[in-house]
Design an enzyme around this catalytic site. Structure first.
Site, PDB file in Angstrom:
ATOM      1  N   SER A 131       0.828  -1.202   0.000  1.00  0.00           N
ATOM      2  CA  SER A 131       0.000   0.000   0.000  1.00  0.00           C
ATOM      3  C   SER A 131       0.859   1.249   0.000  1.00  0.00           C
ATOM      4  O   SER A 131       1.930   1.292   0.594  1.00  0.00           O
ATOM      5  CB  SER A 131      -0.914   0.023   1.227  1.00  0.00           C
ATOM      6  OG  SER A 131      -1.690   1.209   1.241  1.00  0.00           O
ATOM      7  N   LYS A 186      -4.370  -6.570   3.935  1.00  0.00           N
ATOM      8  CA  LYS A 186      -4.372  -5.486   2.939  1.00  0.00           C
ATOM      9  C   LYS A 186      -5.801  -5.157   2.510  1.00  0.00           C
ATOM     10  O   LYS A 186      -6.162  -3.987   2.311  1.00  0.00           O
ATOM     11  CB  LYS A 186      -3.528  -5.886   1.729  1.00  0.00           C
ATOM     12  CG  LYS A 186      -3.573  -4.905   0.542  1.00  0.00           C
ATOM     13  CD  LYS A 186      -3.139  -3.514   0.944  1.00  0.00           C
ATOM     14  CE  LYS A 186      -2.882  -2.578  -0.213  1.00  0.00           C
ATOM     15  NZ  LYS A 186      -3.687  -2.646  -1.396  1.00  0.00           N
ATOM     16  N   HIS A 189      -7.347  -3.143   5.210  1.00  0.00           N
ATOM     17  CA  HIS A 189      -6.754  -1.801   5.071  1.00  0.00           C
ATOM     18  C   HIS A 189      -7.510  -1.003   4.021  1.00  0.00           C
ATOM     19  O   HIS A 189      -7.880   0.159   4.237  1.00  0.00           O
ATOM     20  CB  HIS A 189      -5.275  -1.934   4.687  1.00  0.00           C
ATOM     21  CG  HIS A 189      -4.665  -0.679   4.125  1.00  0.00           C
ATOM     22  ND1 HIS A 189      -4.906  -0.253   2.832  1.00  0.00           N
ATOM     23  CD2 HIS A 189      -3.831   0.247   4.680  1.00  0.00           C
ATOM     24  CE1 HIS A 189      -4.259   0.875   2.615  1.00  0.00           C
ATOM     25  NE2 HIS A 189      -3.595   1.187   3.720  1.00  0.00           N
ATOM     26  N   ASN A 190      -7.753  -1.613   2.865  1.00  0.00           N
ATOM     27  CA  ASN A 190      -8.438  -0.896   1.793  1.00  0.00           C
ATOM     28  C   ASN A 190      -9.883  -0.566   2.176  1.00  0.00           C
ATOM     29  O   ASN A 190     -10.402   0.493   1.820  1.00  0.00           O
ATOM     30  CB  ASN A 190      -8.415  -1.720   0.507  1.00  0.00           C
ATOM     31  CG  ASN A 190      -7.051  -1.695  -0.164  1.00  0.00           C
ATOM     32  OD1 ASN A 190      -6.048  -1.371   0.472  1.00  0.00           O
ATOM     33  ND2 ASN A 190      -7.004  -2.025  -1.429  1.00  0.00           N
ATOM     34  N   GLU A 193      -9.775   2.326   4.344  1.00  0.00           N
ATOM     35  CA  GLU A 193      -9.499   3.468   3.457  1.00  0.00           C
ATOM     36  C   GLU A 193     -10.796   3.992   2.848  1.00  0.00           C
ATOM     37  O   GLU A 193     -11.031   5.209   2.805  1.00  0.00           O
ATOM     38  CB  GLU A 193      -8.532   3.023   2.365  1.00  0.00           C
ATOM     39  CG  GLU A 193      -8.171   4.067   1.333  1.00  0.00           C
ATOM     40  CD  GLU A 193      -7.300   3.467   0.235  1.00  0.00           C
ATOM     41  OE1 GLU A 193      -7.614   3.689  -0.954  1.00  0.00           O
ATOM     42  OE2 GLU A 193      -6.322   2.761   0.568  1.00  0.00           O
TER      43      GLU A 193
END
Length: 476
Positions: A131, A186, A189-190, A193
């Site tokens: 990222s 990940k 995480h996205n 986001e």
């Protein structure tokens, strides 16, 4: 060409792949590169490499043979079938113990499958979430590797050297765990986001449409917020975006069509939350908000058919700005608490040993959601590694209690003025549900038992003891 002895090989020279190759070279590594088409190879080797340590190969065989053993080959290609195609091409060229690394945005079940398949052939596999976008890849991204645990000692030095650093030169990269855990982290995480971006957009809309603030005024607010507890990459770039002018003097933000795109990772996060029974309401609403924005023509048609309340604000503007700050911060706390609940559910479901504090550290630099806030999450897990929900941590409990009044006022102002703020309202609803010892689910369970004999537990019974009632009685 076979005596070059590259430290690592990289396939796929798009924006992220070429930036990572340059990052590796700048950290002293010799990098063999391969791409489906040759112009990208020539460009990075002849125009962009600074130290003559990026070596290009059009032949996949020559590319593989140039890498030191055990070979480390990183795929930076489009997720899905392209990854599988390259893996199948590489398998006959590799030896036992060689390592394939997928650094793209692959879905975690694919990574789990590939790890198992390649390990059965004696080849190690790493699914590494990366990222930070182009700048992060070039200067230091957040890297979240998982897969074959035996591969970590082989890739650790390179990954930690090229990753972002925080604090006392701590790398934003550490081993996540088995199977698809790296890509799962990940993915979450996205999803977070998505939530952070939606919350900022909602704050922007209230400032713009209810308070009537100019772009310059909003720029100053976000710039000031970035000096405090909301300090983050996304707040920083929002301040930059709001002041950016085109050549004719107009603000670019006002000329951008209000339709948002997405690449699927937010959708994956919401979908797996449903599968695992994790209440990921804010991120789900952030995904749905993007879908709704994409229906621009339909929304224009609906706007001519439906009237909303006239926007009216006669309150204290400075106090309301403080309230928006508090609503954004409280909602952000809920979003991360929900995201970590999903990580915990996944760890139990897939038997992963996740280090939640270390994950927060990995997100503190290099990645899109990097912020000072993440250090508070690491502190919470340092205090109690087994905490059930971040909101129960003393720091989070204190902050959310202090933010409540402003949070509720902002939601009320938005609703009364017909402003859609799905992320802030869903986060407040989650919080109110979470903090209540009794919810109306007793009626819901009675309904389920009535029409489907799904049984229920009793308040005066033992947990795990179920009852069924014959609900049909003579009606008055």
């Amino acid at each position: 060409m076979n005596n070059i002895n590259a430290d690592i090989g990289l396939i796929g020279l798009g924006v992220m792949g070429s930036s990572l190759a340059l990052n590796m070279e700048s950290n002293g590594y010799t990098v063999a590169v391969h791409n489906r088409t040759s112009p990208q190879i020539n460009n990075i080797v002849n125009n962009r490499a600074k130290y003559n340590k990026i070596i290009g190969f059009e032949s996949l065989d020559d590319f593989v043979n140039s890498i030191k053993t055990p070979r480390k080959i990183m795929l930076m290609v489009v997720a899905g079938s392209v990854v599988d195609d390259y893996i199948q091409k590489l398998i006959p060229l590799l030896n036992q113990g060689d390592i394939i690394i997928d650094g793209g945005n692959s879905h975690y079940p694919d990574t789990s499958r590939r790890t198992e398949e390649l390990e059965s052939k004696g080849i190690q596999f790493v699914g590494a979430g990366v990222s930070g976008g182009e700048e992060g890849a070039l200067k230091g991204p957040s890297i979240m590797p998982g897969g074959s645990a035996s591969a970590w000692p082989e890739v650790k030095e390179i990954f930690q050297n090229i990753s972002a650093k925080v604090g006392d030169n701590e790398p934003c990269c550490d081993w996540i765990g088995e199977g698809g855990s790296g890509h799962f982290v990940k993915m979450v995480h996205n999803g977070i986001e998505y939530g952070d971006m939606q919350l900022i957009c909602e704050a922007y809309e209230i400032m713009k449409d209810v308070l009537g603030m100019t772009n310059d005024e909003m720029h100053e607010v976000f710039k000031e917020w970035n000096k405090g507890e909301l300090n983050s990459y996304l707040i920083e770039i929002t301040a930059d975006i709001l002041k950016f002018k085109e050549k004719d003097g107009s603000y670019l933000i006002d000329n951008i069509l209000d339709t948002a795109g997405e690449k699927g990772t937010g959708k994956w996060t919401a979908a797996v939350a449903l599968e695992l029974g994790a209440p990921l309401t804010l991120i789900g609403e952030a995904v749905f908000a993007r879908y709704l924005s994409s229906r621009k023509d339909e929304r224009v048609e609906a706007s001519a058919m439906f009237d909303g309340p006239p926007i009216k604000f006669d309150g204290d503007r400075e106090q309301t700005l403080k309230d928006i700050h508090d609503a954004l911060y409280a909602s952000k706390m809920v979003s991360y608490a929900q995201g970590y609940t999903l990580l915990s559910r996944a760890a139990k479901e897939f038997d992963w040993n996740l280090n939640y504090g270390a994950i927060a550290l990995m997100w503190r630099g290099g990645c899109i959601i990097r912020s000072v806030f993440l250090s508070k999450i690491k502190d919470a897990y340092d205090r109690n590694p087994d905490i059930k929900n971040l909101l129960l941590d003393p720091f989070f409990k204190d902050k959310i209690n202090k933010s409540q009044e402003g949070w509720r006022r902002v939601v009320s102002i938005a609703i009364s003025n017909g402003i859609s703020i799905p992320a802030m309202t869903s986060s407040l609803s989650y919080f109110d549900g979470y903090r209540n010892a009794r919810l109306p689910a007793n009626l819901l369970q009675a309904q389920r038992d009535y029409f489907g004999a799904h049984t229920y537990e009793r308040v005066d019974g033992k947990r795990g003891e179920f009852f069924h009632n014959e609900w049909i009685q003579d009606k008055d």
